[in-house]
Motif scaffolding. Structure first.
Motif, PDB file in Angstrom:
ATOM      1  N   TRP A   1       0.836  -1.193   0.000  1.00 62.08           N
ATOM      2  CA  TRP A   1       0.000   0.000   0.000  1.00 62.08           C
ATOM      3  C   TRP A   1       0.878   1.253   0.000  1.00 62.08           C
ATOM      4  O   TRP A   1       0.610   2.216  -0.704  1.00 62.08           O
ATOM      5  CB  TRP A   1      -0.935  -0.022   1.211  1.00 62.08           C
ATOM      6  N   ALA A   2       1.946   1.196   0.789  1.00 60.56           N
ATOM      7  CA  ALA A   2       2.856   2.343   0.865  1.00 60.56           C
ATOM      8  C   ALA A   2       3.478   2.620  -0.503  1.00 60.56           C
ATOM      9  O   ALA A   2       3.637   3.771  -0.903  1.00 60.56           O
ATOM     10  CB  ALA A   2       3.947   2.073   1.901  1.00 60.56           C
ATOM     11  N   PHE A   3       3.832   1.553  -1.244  1.00 61.53           N
ATOM     12  CA  PHE A   3       4.449   1.714  -2.554  1.00 61.53           C
ATOM     13  C   PHE A   3       3.524   2.481  -3.497  1.00 61.53           C
ATOM     14  O   PHE A   3       3.966   3.291  -4.309  1.00 61.53           O
ATOM     15  CB  PHE A   3       4.774   0.334  -3.131  1.00 61.53           C
TER      16      PHE A   3
ATOM     17  N   ILE B   1       7.913   9.498  -4.977  1.00 61.83           N
ATOM     18  CA  ILE B   1       9.142   8.871  -5.456  1.00 61.83           C
ATOM     19  C   ILE B   1      10.312   9.522  -4.721  1.00 61.83           C
ATOM     20  O   ILE B   1      10.488  10.734  -4.791  1.00 61.83           O
ATOM     21  CB  ILE B   1       9.302   9.079  -6.973  1.00 61.83           C
ATOM     22  N   LEU B   2      11.111   8.725  -4.010  1.00 59.90           N
ATOM     23  CA  LEU B   2      12.243   9.281  -3.270  1.00 59.90           C
ATOM     24  C   LEU B   2      13.556   8.792  -3.864  1.00 59.90           C
ATOM     25  O   LEU B   2      13.630   7.668  -4.369  1.00 59.90           O
ATOM     26  CB  LEU B   2      12.160   8.866  -1.791  1.00 59.90           C
TER      27      LEU B   2
ATOM     28  N   ALA C   1      13.914   4.669  -3.411  1.00 62.62           N
ATOM     29  CA  ALA C   1      13.068   4.479  -2.236  1.00 62.62           C
ATOM     30  C   ALA C   1      11.711   5.110  -2.506  1.00 62.62           C
ATOM     31  O   ALA C   1      11.485   5.710  -3.547  1.00 62.62           O
ATOM     32  CB  ALA C   1      13.734   5.128  -1.022  1.00 62.62           C
ATOM     33  N   GLY C   2      10.828   4.965  -1.533  1.00 63.34           N
ATOM     34  CA  GLY C   2       9.511   5.564  -1.664  1.00 63.34           C
ATOM     35  C   GLY C   2       8.617   4.752  -2.577  1.00 63.34           C
ATOM     36  O   GLY C   2       8.854   3.570  -2.815  1.00 63.34           O
ATOM     37  N   GLY C   3       7.576   5.438  -3.099  1.00 61.07           N
ATOM     38  CA  GLY C   3       6.587   4.715  -3.902  1.00 61.07           C
ATOM     39  C   GLY C   3       6.515   5.233  -5.316  1.00 61.07           C
ATOM     40  O   GLY C   3       7.510   5.692  -5.866  1.00 61.07           O
ATOM     41  N   ILE C   4       5.309   5.140  -5.902  1.00 62.37           N
ATOM     42  CA  ILE C   4       5.149   5.579  -7.286  1.00 62.37           C
ATOM     43  C   ILE C   4       3.920   6.472  -7.467  1.00 62.37           C
ATOM     44  O   ILE C   4       3.439   6.636  -8.579  1.00 62.37           O
ATOM     45  CB  ILE C   4       5.040   4.375  -8.254  1.00 62.37           C
ATOM     46  N   LEU C   5       3.440   7.058  -6.369  1.00 60.26           N
ATOM     47  CA  LEU C   5       2.209   7.847  -6.483  1.00 60.26           C
ATOM     48  C   LEU C   5       2.280   8.927  -7.573  1.00 60.26           C
ATOM     49  O   LEU C   5       1.352   9.047  -8.371  1.00 60.26           O
ATOM     50  CB  LEU C   5       1.829   8.465  -5.129  1.00 60.26           C
TER      51      LEU C   5
END
Lengths: 278, 280
Positions: free
Chosen positions: B44-46, B51-52, B57-61
């Protein structure tokens, strides 16, 4: 009122041609000057591509595109036509109803995913078992063969379905087996449609960009074997477009012109061939 | 020596079956390869984080939002234009020189490689019209690319509407436009929508066009004039530059799932339509 709507719809219908004309106009406007400056012969048949030194010869990329496309056709056409014959003539209707959309789905998978698969899976196999860098004509051809499959299968099935039923029934009534009927009667009758499918598939292979960039290695030399790294016309544009300026950028648009001519020629031939019935 | 026909028949049947099986196997393998490698990293976090660190790192929102906005612009332009073209070709004109020319244009446009649309969009929208690398430039270029798909499918759907629908409507005194909007379009709607859905799918898959016209910003776009990346572009950059294999796989898995849903929806709609026709 109705007249007005009719006019409006006509204008909308012309949008495709307008877009096509705009595309041609802009690509030519950007690319033609450099072709004139360096000479058409030098541009098309020059063996050296060295933008920093102002050398713009695209022969290696033309040869690259031809190799990769030929490879894709050699692998993809027999497979595609076989699939089409199986689905149209041999498979039970229920099975064909499931398999046909499954093969069409191959066209829906993003080309970058094919490229990724080629890098992660196919290229290492080629490198280990056949030698060379792995990222090669062979790898690109294999991946493109799968990518053009839906086009070839779809058009070929339509062509086979367009063969009059009486041809098949006549052949079977003479005692021919299903295979003899397919090979000697149906395929010859459907050949122009199948050829159109092959040409359209060829167009897709020539025009494919992202998957090819990822798996063909992109070396700017003329390749000597199918295990060599190679760069296609499309890849050349896409790789260098990000940082090209001035003459260099014009040369990339000029590469686009060559590609545009090639694709237009293929499409025109495909349309001509498809219109011919039996 | 001649091989008896019954034997060649068997050999042929087996080889053709194998050919088809291998094509389907390729499909299953491609989808399986991506899902097996990627689904375990999709959380869900992804899906909901920015995008970090260029995608390490981070997600793809932002990529998801970028994809949705770009598809929205592309379809918002291509669907009305394409459906209007199809109405003209199917309902408002007789076959002749004019339609032949228009059809030739549509067929040629359908064959133009995506990289050419990328060059065209770059020079016209990004440079000349001054939109810069932006969602609007990307969307407009994608609209040009998906237009033929939408026109062809919509025209086919309208041609499949039985003649008597039009005759009855016309005999009741309907104008041509009323015939189209009240009798033809409602019946052809599932087919028309199938074309639109296929256009959405094509837009989502596309990388070459988007990368040259919309750029590849990692930030969340705040307006249509911001640069943005789609999921395909994000995946391409992650994979090509070796930024993060895990995140590349995960992005590909999200992409493949989206494409599967879209294509299966389009197909079932078309299939229902055909079956309904046969029953009627």
């Amino acid at each position: 009122m109705d007249r007005f709507i009719s006019k409006l719809l006509f204008i909308a219908a012309c949008s495709s041609i307008a877009i096509l004309a705009l595309i041609a106009l802009f690509i030519f406007k950007e690319g033609v000057p450099i072709i004139i400056r360096s000479g058409l012969g030098h541009f098309l048949f020059g063996r050296i591509w060295s933008p920093l030194e102002g050398q713009f010869g695209i022969l290696p990329f033309i040869i690259g595109s031809l190799w990769v496309t030929a490879g894709a056709l050699i692998l993809g056409v027999p497979l595609g036509v076989a699939c089409a014959v199986f689905l149209a003539e041999f498979a039970p209707a229920r099975l064909a109803a499931v398999l046909k959309p499954a093969i069409e789905l191959l066209a829906g998978i993003p080309s970058v995913v094919y490229g990724f698969l080629g890098v992660m899976w196919l290229a290492p196999i080629i490198r280990v078992h056949l030698g060379g860098p792995g990222l090669s004509i062979l790898a690109a051809s294999c991946v493109l063969a799968i990518m053009i499959l839906p086009t070839i299968v779809g058009v070929s099935i339509d062509a086979i379905h367009a063969v009059p039923r009486s041809y098949k029934e006549g052949s079977l009534a003479l005692g021919a087996t299903e295979w003899q009927t397919a090979w000697r009667v149906i395929l010859p009758a459907a050949r122009s449609g199948i050829l159109a499918g092959v040409i359209l598939g060829m167009g897709r292979a020539v025009g494919e960009t992202m998957a090819v960039i990822m798996i063909s290695g992109n070396a700017t030399q003329i390749p000597h074997s199918i295990l060599d790294s190679v760069r296609t016309l499309t890849a050349n544009i896409a790789i260098e477009m990000g940082y090209a300026v001035g003459d260099h950028r014009e040369a990339l648009f000029a590469t686009g012109i060559v590609l545009f001519f090639f694709i237009m020629a293929l499409n025109t031939v495909a349309l001509r061939v498809a219109r011919r019935r039996f | 020596m001649r091989i008896p026909p019954s034997i060649t028949q068997k050999i042929a049947k087996i080889s053709l079956t194998l050919a088809c099986a291998s094509a389907v196997a390729a499909l299953v393998f491609v989808i399986g390869f991506v899902l097996v490698g990627g689904l375990k990293h999709v959380t869900w976090a992804f899906l909901t984080e920015p995008i970090l660190d260029m995608g390490r790192a981070g997600g793809i929102l932002p990529a998801i939002v970028g994809t949705i906005l770009m598809v929205f612009v592309a379809i918002g332009i291509a669907a009305p234009l394409g459906i209007a073209s199809a109405i003209y070709l199917a309902e408002y004109t007789q076959e002749g020189k004019v339609t032949q020319t228009i059809r030739f244009g549509i067929n040629c446009l359908a064959g133009v490689p995506s990289i050419i649309f990328g060059l065209f969009g770059f020079i016209l929208f990004v440079v000349m019209l001054g939109f810069g690398w932006s969602i609007i430039s990307g969307g407009l270029s994608l609209a040009a690319m998906v237009l033929p798909t939408i026109i062809r499918t919509a025209e086919e759907a309208m041609r499949a509407v039985p003649r008597n629908y039009r005759d009855v409507a016309a005999s009741l005194g309907a104008t041509r436009w009323q015939v189209v909007t009240r009798a033809v379009l409602p019946y052809a709607l599932p087919g028309v929508l199938t074309g639109v859905i296929l256009g959405i799918g094509r837009s989502i898959e596309e990388t070459a066009v988007v990368i040259f016209t919309a750029g590849s910003a990692v930030q969340m776009p705040r307006s249509l004039f911001d640069s943005a990346r789609t999921m395909s572009v994000h995946f391409y950059i992650l994979a090509r530059e070796g930024i993060s294999n895990d995140n590349a796989y995960a992005t590909a898995a999200v992409l493949i799932c989206t494409i599967l849903v879209i294509n299966i929806t389009a197909y079932t709609m078309m299939h229902r339509l055909m079956r309904g026709r046969r029953a009627a």
